[in-house]
Write an enzyme that holds these catalytic residues in place. Structure first.
Site, short mmCIF file in Angstrom:
data_model
loop_
_atom_site.label_atom_id
_atom_site.label_comp_id
_atom_site.label_asym_id
_atom_site.label_seq_id
_atom_site.Cartn_x
_atom_site.Cartn_y
_atom_site.Cartn_z
N CYS A 187 53.36 81.22 -26.70
CA CYS A 187 53.45 81.78 -28.08
C CYS A 187 53.01 83.55 -27.97
O CYS A 187 52.46 83.97 -27.23
CB CYS A 187 52.82 81.33 -28.88
N CYS A 202 37.23 71.13 -33.96
CA CYS A 202 38.51 71.71 -34.22
C CYS A 202 38.60 71.88 -32.31
O CYS A 202 37.30 72.06 -31.84
CB CYS A 202 38.96 72.54 -34.32
N CYS A 255 41.70 81.81 -35.48
CA CYS A 255 42.73 81.55 -34.92
C CYS A 255 43.09 82.39 -34.13
O CYS A 255 42.97 83.34 -33.85
CB CYS A 255 43.94 81.24 -35.57
N CYS A 272 49.57 84.70 -29.52
CA CYS A 272 48.61 83.77 -29.27
C CYS A 272 47.59 84.44 -27.74
O CYS A 272 48.68 84.54 -27.16
CB CYS A 272 48.58 82.96 -28.98
N CYS A 310 47.04 77.73 -21.75
CA CYS A 310 47.94 76.89 -22.30
C CYS A 310 49.28 77.67 -21.44
O CYS A 310 48.95 78.11 -21.44
CB CYS A 310 48.27 76.85 -24.09
N GLU A 343 36.48 75.41 -25.58
CA GLU A 343 35.71 75.22 -26.56
C GLU A 343 36.17 74.42 -27.43
O GLU A 343 37.90 74.29 -27.79
CB GLU A 343 36.22 77.38 -27.33
S1 SF4 Z 1 49.86 78.74 -29.92
FE1 SF4 Z 1 48.52 79.47 -27.83
S2 SF4 Z 1 47.44 77.44 -27.35
FE2 SF4 Z 1 48.68 77.21 -28.95
S3 SF4 Z 1 51.09 75.99 -28.46
FE3 SF4 Z 1 51.48 78.60 -28.42
S4 SF4 Z 1 50.17 79.80 -26.61
FE4 SF4 Z 1 49.38 77.29 -26.43
#
Ligand code: SF4
Length: 362
Positions: free
Chosen positions: A115, A104, A334, A118, A111, A91
């Protein structure tokens, strides 16, 4: 299958030509057609000889991403769902302002950084995007943007950690900011956000000129360890030392992104700790109130707590801006991007909320 010509750098194509007895400056002509004129067909590249066009056509194609769908937010943001040639989806988000637009873009499918705040962390890592797939998000959206305010800003804050896909990201930045042969964006308008992969971050400062944003989110190791696993590899001491060492162009500052989460990192003591942490660094802080979403236990702080946090930073001389994410009603804010075909709650691919927070940095 033919090679996507968007995956090649100008030098790559120049060398390819030379190896076939064609003068390397022809690569510049081809790049101008692809990037300055948005041309995909070699037969339309009229300043090339028929032989050169046929040579290109035999080996290369100029690919577009397959647009699966777009969704428009009440605030004007547009969420693009693209399908890649292997079926994975990513996306990108276009965010129009009064006099310009920002896009963006994603750098990975999924990923690996994990985190805690996220959705990408839950979805895991699938693969890196190629340079062409990164560039295409901008190139395709630029063509599609129509009567939107001029697309002038790019933020590397979509799915993935850009510095974990270093070569492709640096190559894409080179083409995006090449005023002669590429898309010609000003390097002042390109921002890359990282969780803080320290060696790559320092390398980046040597290799390209872009704005750097660091997804910080905590001012002490204990809290940051809980929120961002990368902190166990590169704790705050190393990250801050790297920020001080970073080859920052004159009159630019590093943006520190700080997602405010109630009871986690939004206290008065956290604010003072943050002030101390950033001492001696040319810094500005983007405070991003957490976007609550299903499945997350984190909460957005009260307005009072957000304003208090900001005022402490400002009283101590820091630039601190509260950034509310855009596109929340369409899941483009976000931590809400998910890259599923139905724009539903599939978790195959997501976009982050730390290094990935559309609309809140520039
Ligand atoms: S915030 Fe999400 S997309 Fe960004 S590095 Fe951390 S896990 Fe990956």
């Amino acid at each position: 299958m033919k090679t996507n010509l968007l995956d090649l750098s100008l030098n790559d194509l120049g060398h390819w030509f030379e190896a076939r007895g064609v003068r390397s400056y022809r690569a510049g002509q081809v790049f101008k057609w692809m990037y300055r004129k948005q041309t995909d067909a070699f037969c339309a590249m009229s300043d090339l000889s028929k032989e050169v066009r046929e040579l290109l056509d035999a080996s290369f194609s100029v690919n577009r991403l397959e647009l699966v769908t777009t969704v428009k937010s009440r605030d004007g943001s547009i969420r693009y769902l693209f399908q890649l040639s292997d079926g994975h989806t990513i996306e990108s988000v276009l965010m129009p302002e009064t006099d310009h637009s920002t896009v963006c873009i994603s750098t990975q499918v999924g990923c690996a950084q994990g985190c805690a705040f996220c959705l990408t962390g839950a979805g895991g890592f699938v693969r890196n995007l190629t340079a062409g797939e990164i560039i295409s998000q901008v190139r395709d959206i630029q063509r599609d943007a129509g009567d939107m305010p001029r697309l002038s800003n790019i933020v590397f804050m979509g799915m993935g950690e850009p510095l974990a896909n270093y070569e492709a990201v640096v190559q894409s930045i080179g083409i995006l900011t090449d005023a002669s042969h590429g898309l010609g964006f000003s390097s002042r308008k390109v921002t890359l956000s990282t969780v803080g992969l320290v060696p790559k971050m320092l390398q980046l400062g040597q290799d390209v000129v872009v704005n750097l944003a660091v997804s910080l989110n905590a001012a002490d190791n204990e809290t940051r360890n809980r929120l961002m696993p990368i902190n166990r590899v590169f704790p705050l001491e190393r990250l801050m030392a790297a920020c001080k060492e970073y080859a920052l162009p004159n009159r630019r500052r590093i943006t520190f992104e700080y997602i405010l989460m109630e009871g986690i990192n939004d206290g008065v003591s956290d604010a003072f700790r943050l002030v101390r942490l950033l001492h001696g660094i040319r810094a500005k802080v983007n405070l991003i109130p957490f976007n609550e979403h299903e499945g997350s236990s984190f909460r957005r702080p009260s307005e009072d707590a957000i304003l208090k946090f900001q005022s402490i930073l400002m009283e101590k001389g820091l630039t601190a801006i509260i950034r509310n994410s855009r596109g929340q009603d369409i899941g483009a804010a976000c931590g809400q991007l998910r890259a599923d075909r139905n724009l539903g709650l599939d978790r195959r691919g997501t976009s982050g909320q730390g290094s990935a927070e559309p609309g809140s940095v520039v």
